[in-house]
Scaffold this active site. Sequence first.
Site, PDB file in Angstrom:
ATOM      1  N   HIS A   1      92.687  46.337  14.918  1.00 42.37           N
ATOM      2  CA  HIS A   1      91.547  45.412  14.839  1.00 42.37           C
ATOM      3  C   HIS A   1      91.316  45.034  13.371  1.00 42.37           C
ATOM      4  O   HIS A   1      90.387  45.522  12.719  1.00 42.37           O
ATOM      5  CB  HIS A   1      90.321  46.113  15.431  1.00 42.37           C
ATOM      6  CG  HIS A   1      89.223  45.198  15.862  1.00 42.37           C
ATOM      7  ND1 HIS A   1      89.402  44.185  16.767  1.00 42.37           N
ATOM      8  CD2 HIS A   1      87.908  45.152  15.518  1.00 42.37           C
ATOM      9  CE1 HIS A   1      88.259  43.565  16.970  1.00 42.37           C
ATOM     10  NE2 HIS A   1      87.334  44.133  16.214  1.00 42.37           N
TER      11      HIS A   1
ATOM     12  N   ASP B   1      95.594  46.156  18.896  1.00 43.10           N
ATOM     13  CA  ASP B   1      94.133  46.266  18.830  1.00 43.10           C
ATOM     14  C   ASP B   1      93.655  47.090  20.020  1.00 43.10           C
ATOM     15  O   ASP B   1      93.717  46.643  21.165  1.00 43.10           O
ATOM     16  CB  ASP B   1      93.519  44.873  18.854  1.00 43.10           C
ATOM     17  CG  ASP B   1      92.036  44.865  18.528  1.00 43.10           C
ATOM     18  OD1 ASP B   1      91.388  45.915  18.691  1.00 43.10           O
ATOM     19  OD2 ASP B   1      91.524  43.805  18.116  1.00 43.10           O
TER      20      ASP B   1
ATOM     21  N   SER C   1      85.925  39.506  15.993  1.00 50.12           N
ATOM     22  CA  SER C   1      85.372  40.397  16.996  1.00 50.12           C
ATOM     23  C   SER C   1      84.126  39.810  17.647  1.00 50.12           C
ATOM     24  O   SER C   1      84.213  38.756  18.279  1.00 50.12           O
ATOM     25  CB  SER C   1      85.112  41.762  16.376  1.00 50.12           C
ATOM     26  OG  SER C   1      85.156  42.764  17.368  1.00 50.12           O
TER      27      SER C   1
END
Length: 650
Positions: A331, A300, A194
């Site tokens: 995610h 995601d 991320s």
Amino acid sequence: MPIRRTLVAASLAALLGGLTVPAVADAVPAPRESKPVYSYDGAIRESVWVDTRLDGDGDGRTDRVAVDIVRPGEPARQGRKIPVIMDASPYYSCCGRGNESQKKTYDASGRPVQFPLYYDNYFVPRGYAFVAVDLAGTNRSDGCVDVGGRSDVLSAKAVVDWLNGRGRAYTTRTGSDRAGAGWTNGRTGMIGKSYDGTVANGVAATGVEGLETIVPIGAISSWYDYYFAKGAPLYDSGPEWLSDYVESPEARARCAAVQQRIVEGAPRTGDLTRFWAERDHVPDADDVKASVFVVHGMQDLNVRTKHFGQWWDALAKNGVDRKIWLSQTGHVDPFDFRRGDWVKTLHRWFDHELLGYDNGIDREPMADVERAPDRWTTDRVWPPSGTRATTLRPAKGALPGVGTLSTRPAPAGATETFTDDPRNGELDWAASIDRSTPDKAGFTTRTLTKDLRLSGSSRVTLTATPTTPTAHLSAVLVDLGPDTIRDYTASGEGITTLPERTCWGASTGGDSSCFKETKARTKAVDFQVVSRGWADLGNYASDLKGRPLTPGKAYTITLDLHATDHVVPEGHRLALIVGGTDQGLIDPPADRPTLTVDLSRTFAKLPLVGGPKALAAATAGPPTTVLAPPARLRGVSEPRAFRPIPGAGH
């Protein structure tokens, strides 16, 4: 999948140029795998502060970022230099890393004790250093967080420069005693999920020497596309909220001016300002020298798959060596959805890229794709050879808003009409695909007689006439048919965390290598959304700036749908749905428009493996007739509301 640089071969060539070649029987086989031969308990643990040469907080002195290091002691004592695995993050103190939200810990003297995640436990005994960098403005670093801007990227790049002898570091935050990096050969691999992976993308896009590979997991490629979709806001807050959230208390007190610049540079209008252009790494893909191993969950809904899709395409265009894993999760880190295979693959990747071992990973398939929970397939290249953009067109059906999808264009004057209802979204639309509802227009293919595979990014161009000065549009692709999939909208986003632990590397009393196991969390459904895209119709003329709409006037706009790899199986149907606000995924416009779609000027371009021929073969059966559509098809639950924090605590 070609991968540059095999150091062993290069080193041997140089060596043999001045030596007599021994008999084959005396030759020592080249290593193919690093082994855990070094002491983790006795590893060197230290902190340095690297000078970024920036003064982000405006205090009159250049900022220093904290760099916590753990490295095996034996190579240094033997005079051998080692490579580095590096994770630069804003989350080490505010939020934590990984499925168990681990934070850094220190002893009474400030020496690092716990490094989050398993990278240190697993790789340090195998001859790597692990370097955990606090981005500027976080934890023990100077400066301010600027959410993907120069401060984020250059503070991490400064560490790569220092590791390669081009920068300065100090043993304390404010002192003058210099710290050297003579223990490393400078070969660095950046990894992170991320935000952390986003920083890796940004540093790679600078072309910095010494960065050999990056492994971005669920990472952002353009910060504008994290907050907006062609003018439509995806969240009710901007990057200033994230900056304030991750900054240390000290930085928060001194960084008000930076916060104000973020607010001014990122207006909620959705205009693509200079602020956003600075935070778009895609145009700089031609500067990337490092290889790239991309990992992304195809469901995601935090860092949407547009990010990996546009980054991957740009890297491919510029000949960057790359590899990809695509899961059916949200995610989620691969350590938590395919742990054993992931650690083995990552180990081989770093051995090849950083140690130069000829272990064959460069000759293996480029892509691993999850087809069903825990069932994976591979592709030699991705998207597969023979993938072609194929045009499908919507047409009216027997019921209002319930139409067909094929290669045949709709006649001139054919339209469908829907009214934006912000209470509903893609799951509501798909659940009622065969029934007329006022909030969407849906179009389906015939029941497929053969599997049909989408691989890559789609685009939908439509012409719509609004009744109000503002309007948002959504387009989604749906696989209609029963299946069992990962429950990506539930807590865990497709995984369930178990109490049992498995260990990956060595441990100390303050840093365990043992982590909770997981399993796939699944759900039986009647449909699944496989790709989605959104836009503010006011951006019809430009991606840079929106304009007010004239009610009653037709506008044409193209929506970029997010990258995916999905097989619609024989017996299922493929659907295209067009609606207004996608509840829970984009914010509604100021008005509640009714939109009339001109079907003769609306079409989708889908990346089909096999192209038009594959589509023709899969849709050669008779027309589908749904005699008594159910009141509501089963899907996953509505997306969970979450703050715009890319990857914190996961």
